[in-house]
Design a protein around this motif. Structure first.
Motif: not given
Length: 540
Positions: A261-271
């Motif tokens: 959380r202190t380093h997160s910039s999100g998630l990606n759908c690696g489809r």
């Protein structure tokens, strides 16, 4: 130069001298000695989990972290400089021409890829580090074939994808053990460039692939904290977007964000990798058989549930929910066919932005205009964090729903074999990103083709004609398709094609498919690079 560290290759020696400096190798050794035992224990935990699933244990959200999912008050770090607006991200390998073209593409960010779109020859890995070093310092301009390549005044923001936790880097050892491919890629890039990036107004940003458990995210977070302390920059300077591209990780999305959380910039759908993982992780479940690859779209139930859950999770925690790849490339000699393909891109990007995604991926610079127009029209602000998707209710059964309309056809078998052979033979030859049938293919699609063929043979599936899919049948089609591969993928060598044919024939006969073809075939690259035989695991 560094006690306990050996570099087993002399390829790209000039680049090695620039990238593999004494102080950078000392940093890599410190990371290895601190974190390698944890990495190995997490890889063993993956094997244990797979045995449980094979025995019938259910996939589900982890009960021990229910409090993390239930607590509404925690949020991830605010967007870092340059990551406030990520509406179009271009991805590709780290060769010098690609780096310049991608940074100049007009996309908001460029994911420079040491993973699925790169064949990890040592020359590719080390030259890639030099190319990024030079790009960051605006020293990458060059000429070739009478054409100049020069960075624009406002290039895309750089994000780097290191290799996954499962891959070793056999050309570099510390204390007589190969280092992690993840830590090698991260360490060399971070050590040389983190402070320079901050000075230039952005920071060290990463995409993290192939994770299966929130404890694997915790390991990355520990690596980040150690590394920031090591070079003396504030904790939280690093930002990382995690690709949710394995079925187990879909049940750990919120926990992965919490750990980072202190380093997160999100998630990606690696489809594409997600479809591969859906088949592989449910290998013992004949209910999970999927039809032709082309029929497994983003709108089928298990993929739609995964997308909706990812967007809801990210926006709940105030980080980016990134969409998936548009692998299409322009068809220059057929305007009608090109327009049909580009319309598919438009519809895919429209689906993403209206679902609530904050950005999307493209593989070719000429697709940028299409993707950008769609997101500019429908996403007026820098992101869509305000779209909370509180209507979404995704249960474990939704993520596991195998109902996909479609059939298994001879064309589907042939397409899988052609893709598998062409890509894998190219990969062994040092090329990890190739155009096939106007799609930019990387390791993810080759993995889908491999495990689908295995699954259809394993469970005695039938074509829509009624013909049984056996190993002998697949062998016959392989032998028919193989002679034409060199036309499909120019530059493929006969020796590499033979390795690939033998590998695919062996894979469809295994009780369980191998975890990754890149792990299986890495010894061929290591041998060519001069790594010691004791670090070369059997390829078959």
């Amino acid at each position: 130069m560094v006690n306990g560290v050996e570099v087993q290759s002399k390829v790209a020696q000039q680049a090695q001298e620039k990238a593999l400096t004494e102080d950078a190798l000392q940093f890599l050794a410190a990371l290895h000695r601190t974190f390698e035992s944890t990495r190995q224990s997490l890889l063993v935990a993956r094997e244990d989990a797979q045995r449980r699933w094979d025995s019938g244990a259910p996939f589900d959200f982890p009960p021990e972290t229910a409090h993390v999912r239930a607590e509404p008050s925690w949020h991830c770090a605010p967007p870092a400089p340059g990551l406030e607006d990520r509406r179009v991200e271009i991805t590709g390998p780290t060769d010098r021409k690609m780096v310049v073209n991608a940074l100049n593409s007009g996309a908001k960010t460029f994911m420079a890829d040491f993973e699925d779109s790169s064949s990890p020859t040592f020359a590719n890995m080390v030259n890639g580090q030099v190319n990024l070093y030079d790009a960051i310092r605006r020293q990458i301009d060059f000429e070739t074939g009478g054409k100049s390549y020069k960075l624009t005044d406002k290039p895309a923001v750089l994000i780097v994808r290191p290799r996954g936790w499962h891959l070793d880097e056999p050309r570099v050892t510390v204390d007589n053990a190969p280092v992690s491919g993840s830590l090698f890629d991260f360490a060399i890039y971070f050590y040389h460039n983190a402070k320079e990036l901050v000075k230039r107004g952005t920071g060290p940003y990463f995409y993290l692939p192939k994770m299966e458990h929130y404890l694997e995210a915790r390991l990355w977070n520990d690596v980040f904290n150690f590394s920031q302390s090591y070079i003396g920059i504030p904790h939280g300077t690093i930002r990382a977007t995690v690709l949710i591209e394995t079925l187990p990780a879909a049940f750990h999305m919120e926990e992965i964000l919490f750990e980072l959380r202190t380093h997160s910039s999100g998630l990606n759908c690696g489809r594409w990798d997600y479809i591969f993982s859906f088949i592989k992780k449910r290998r013992a479940d004949r209910v999970a058989i999927l039809p032709d690859r082309k029929d497994v779209s983003m709108t089928v139930p298990f993929m739609d549930a995964y997308v909706r859950l990812l967007i809801q999770t990210c926006h709940k925690r105030k980080v980016a929910a990134m969409g998936g790849m548009a692998a299409q490339i322009p068809i220059k000699d057929d305007p009608k066919a090109n327009e049909e393909v580009m319309e598919k891109v438009r519809q895919d990007k429209l689906r993403e932005v209206t679902a609530g995604h904050d950005g999307t991926w493209i593989a070719h610079p000429l697709i940028n205009k299409i993707a950008m127009e769609i997101f500019n029209k429908h996403m007026l602000g820098p992101n869509q964090y305000h779209i909370r998707r509180e209507d979404v209710k995704v249960a474990a059964a939704d993520l596991l729903n195998p109902k996909v309309p479609g059939k298994i056809t001879e064309d589907g078998v042939r397409s899988n074999i052609s893709c598998s052979l062409a890509y894998t033979a190219s990969w062994i030859g040092g090329n990890g990103c190739i155009p096939l049938n106007y799609l930019m293919e990387d390791a993810a699609t080759a993995e889908i083709t491999r495990v689908q063929l295995w699954q259809w043979v394993k469970y005695g599936c039938r074509l829509d004609t009624g013909e049984l899919i056996t190993a002998a049948y697949v062998d016959k089609v392989i032998d028919q398709v193989a002679p034409g591969i060199k036309k499909t993928a120019p530059g493929v060598k006969d020796d590499n094609l033979k390795i690939t044919v033998d590998y695919l024939k062996s894979q469809i006969r295994k009780e369980w498919p191998s975890e990754f073809l890149t792990s299986d075939l890495m010894p061929h690259l290591a041998i060519a690079d001069g790594a010691e035989p004791k670090w070369q695991k059997s390829a078959l």
